[in-house]
Design an enzyme around this catalytic site. Structure first.
Site, PDB file in Angstrom:
ATOM      1  N   ASP A 196       0.840  -1.204   0.000  1.00 11.01           N
ATOM      2  CA  ASP A 196       0.000   0.000   0.000  1.00 11.01           C
ATOM      3  C   ASP A 196       0.876   1.255   0.000  1.00 11.01           C
ATOM      4  OD1 ASP A 196      -2.326   1.439   0.020  1.00 11.01           O
ATOM      5  OD2 ASP A 196      -2.751   1.147   2.152  1.00 11.01           O
ATOM      6  N   TRP A 246       3.109   7.945  -1.819  1.00 10.44           N
ATOM      7  CA  TRP A 246       4.547   8.131  -2.034  1.00 10.44           C
ATOM      8  C   TRP A 246       4.772   9.142  -3.172  1.00 10.44           C
ATOM      9  CZ3 TRP A 246       7.797   7.466  -6.215  1.00 10.44           C
ATOM     10  CH2 TRP A 246       9.173   7.374  -5.942  1.00 10.44           C
ATOM     11  N   THR A 292     -10.629  -6.906  -6.299  1.00 11.82           N
ATOM     12  CA  THR A 292     -11.885  -6.855  -7.055  1.00 11.82           C
ATOM     13  C   THR A 292     -12.520  -5.463  -6.917  1.00 11.82           C
ATOM     14  OG1 THR A 292     -12.873  -7.915  -5.103  1.00 11.82           O
ATOM     15  CG2 THR A 292     -12.480  -9.320  -7.009  1.00 11.82           C
ATOM     16  N   ASN A 324     -10.621  -2.648  -6.868  1.00 11.20           N
ATOM     17  CA  ASN A 324      -9.760  -1.656  -7.533  1.00 11.20           C
ATOM     18  C   ASN A 324     -10.264  -1.248  -8.926  1.00 11.20           C
ATOM     19  OD1 ASN A 324      -6.614  -2.843  -6.098  1.00 11.20           O
ATOM     20  ND2 ASN A 324      -7.907  -1.139  -5.468  1.00 11.20           N
TER      21      ASN A 324
HETATM   22  C1  FPP Z   1      -1.131   0.470  -3.572  1.00 10.08           C
HETATM   23  O1  FPP Z   1      -0.905   1.801  -3.756  1.00 10.08           O
HETATM   24  C2  FPP Z   1      -0.659  -0.430  -4.602  1.00 10.08           C
HETATM   25  C3  FPP Z   1      -1.419  -0.981  -5.590  1.00 10.08           C
HETATM   26  C4  FPP Z   1      -2.686  -0.492  -6.110  1.00 10.08           C
HETATM   27  C5  FPP Z   1      -0.950  -2.225  -6.152  1.00 10.08           C
HETATM   28  C6  FPP Z   1      -0.073  -2.083  -7.321  1.00 10.08           C
HETATM   29  C7  FPP Z   1       1.272  -2.536  -6.967  1.00 10.08           C
HETATM   30  C8  FPP Z   1       2.316  -2.260  -7.716  1.00 10.08           C
HETATM   31  C9  FPP Z   1       2.199  -1.484  -8.979  1.00 10.08           C
HETATM   32  C10 FPP Z   1       3.622  -2.758  -7.300  1.00 10.08           C
HETATM   33  C11 FPP Z   1       4.191  -3.587  -8.358  1.00 10.08           C
HETATM   34  C12 FPP Z   1       3.377  -4.756  -8.659  1.00 10.08           C
HETATM   35  C13 FPP Z   1       3.384  -5.472  -9.824  1.00 10.08           C
HETATM   36  C14 FPP Z   1       2.685  -6.766  -9.865  1.00 10.08           C
HETATM   37  C15 FPP Z   1       4.032  -5.020 -11.058  1.00 10.08           C
HETATM   38  P1  FPP Z   1      -2.143   2.769  -3.706  1.00 10.08           P
HETATM   39  O2  FPP Z   1      -2.385   3.281  -5.078  1.00 10.08           O
HETATM   40  O3  FPP Z   1      -3.306   2.114  -3.059  1.00 10.08           O
HETATM   41  O4  FPP Z   1      -1.575   3.887  -2.765  1.00 10.08           O
HETATM   42  P2  FPP Z   1      -2.389   4.962  -1.910  1.00 10.08           P
HETATM   43  O5  FPP Z   1      -3.131   4.173  -0.868  1.00 10.08           O
HETATM   44  O6  FPP Z   1      -1.312   5.816  -1.336  1.00 10.08           O
HETATM   45  O7  FPP Z   1      -3.289   5.696  -2.851  1.00 10.08           O
END
Ligand code: FPP
Length: 261
Positions: free
Chosen positions: A38, A43, A84, A86
């Site tokens: 997360d 970031w 699911t 997202n």
């Molecule tokens: C959370 O950050 C992360 C995700 C939505 C998952 C995606 C993960 C990656 C891109 C890492 C690499 C993974 C792969 C499989 C290539 P967020 O957007 O929820 O952060 P926030 O809570 O600060 O908005």
């Protein structure tokens, strides 16, 4: 799982002040470590960058964590990449993530070969965009004979959907006469989860400070130890992994019983 101690010590040289490999009992490494990655968005926002840059930076952390886990001899590393829920994000961000998953997987295949890592997916990947699904299927096929660490990526995953699916599969087997109602027990459910055949996680790491499960592995996390760090996912590194394992090794795991004397 066996690990190469020379490579491990090399990987973990130049320790920061607060943690080192010596803090870890290498004989008690968790078999399955799971990650809720997360904070990519936060970031990026903290640096005045678009959220997409946070996801791109998150790929580097994931690569480092995969390598760390192989070096430590972890059997299974799982990671929550896309839930699911997202799909409700802006279409542009969903498209970027789907593209990033596919390109990352293609780019990282050599690492999976080199380290003998077997890829798995948790979740319904059949309903992903075609280009992403095809790369995922290629990754599955090309790593299926690998015998090292299992890397299980949760994409289009939701624990409630997973449990509803298991119930549906059980109902179908009962209706078809393949299963007796009296034989529907915990193992019958486990055999119909996406994690079928994998041990439950002993350690769940969540970055970015949130204290919730977010519909992740509700069944499998029944007795898992949680480690939450305030660091955002792109800042998570090999030393944070040691900090998490050190915290895990300091816990008293009772599984509903009493402490061992
Ligand atoms: C959370 O950050 C992360 C995700 C939505 C998952 C995606 C993960 C990656 C891109 C890492 C690499 C993974 C792969 C499989 C290539 P967020 O957007 O929820 O952060 P926030 O809570 O600060 O908005």
């Amino acid at each position: 799982m066996e690990f190469d101690e020379t490579k491990l010590r090399e990987f973990y040289s130049e320790a920061p002040a607060d943690v080192s490999l010596a803090d870890i009992d290498l004989g008690r490494i968790p078999r399955h470590v799971s990650l809720i990655m997360d904070g990519n968005g936060r970031w990026a926002e903290a640096r005045g960058l678009p959220r997409s840059e946070g996801h791109v930076a998150g790929v580097d952390s994931l690569r480092e964590t995969v390598t760390t886990s192989v070096r430590l001899g972890i059997d299974v590393l799982s990671a929550y990449a896309f839930s699911t829920e997202n799909w409700r994000r802006p279409q542009k961000e969903v498209d970027l993530l789907m593209h990033l998953f596919a390109t990352t997987l293609l780019n990282e295949l050599p690492l999976f070969y080199q380290e003998n890592v077997q890829l798995r997916f948790l979740g319904d990947i059949t309903s992903l965009p075609k280009a992403t699904r095809e790369v995922f299927e290629e990754g599955l096929q090309k790593t299926s004979s690998h015998t090292g660490m299992v890397f299980a990526l949760a994409v289009n995953y939701g624990a409630r959907a997973e449990l509803a699916r298991a119930a549906r599969l059980i109902a179908e087997d009962v209706r078809a006469g393949r299963l007796d109602v009296g034989d529907v027990d915990e193992s019958a459910v486990e055999q119909r989860l996406y994690t079928e055949g994998l041990p439950d996680p002993e350690l769940l790491i969540r970055t970015s400070g949130e204290l919730r499960l977010s519909n992740y592995l509700l069944w499998q996390l029944a007795y898992t130890e949680f480690y939450v760090t305030s660091k955002h996912w792109p800042d998570f590194d090999r030393w944070d992994m040691l900090r998490a394992i050190r915290a895990y090794q300091g816990r008293d795991r009772r599984f509903g019983g009493v402490a061992a004397s």
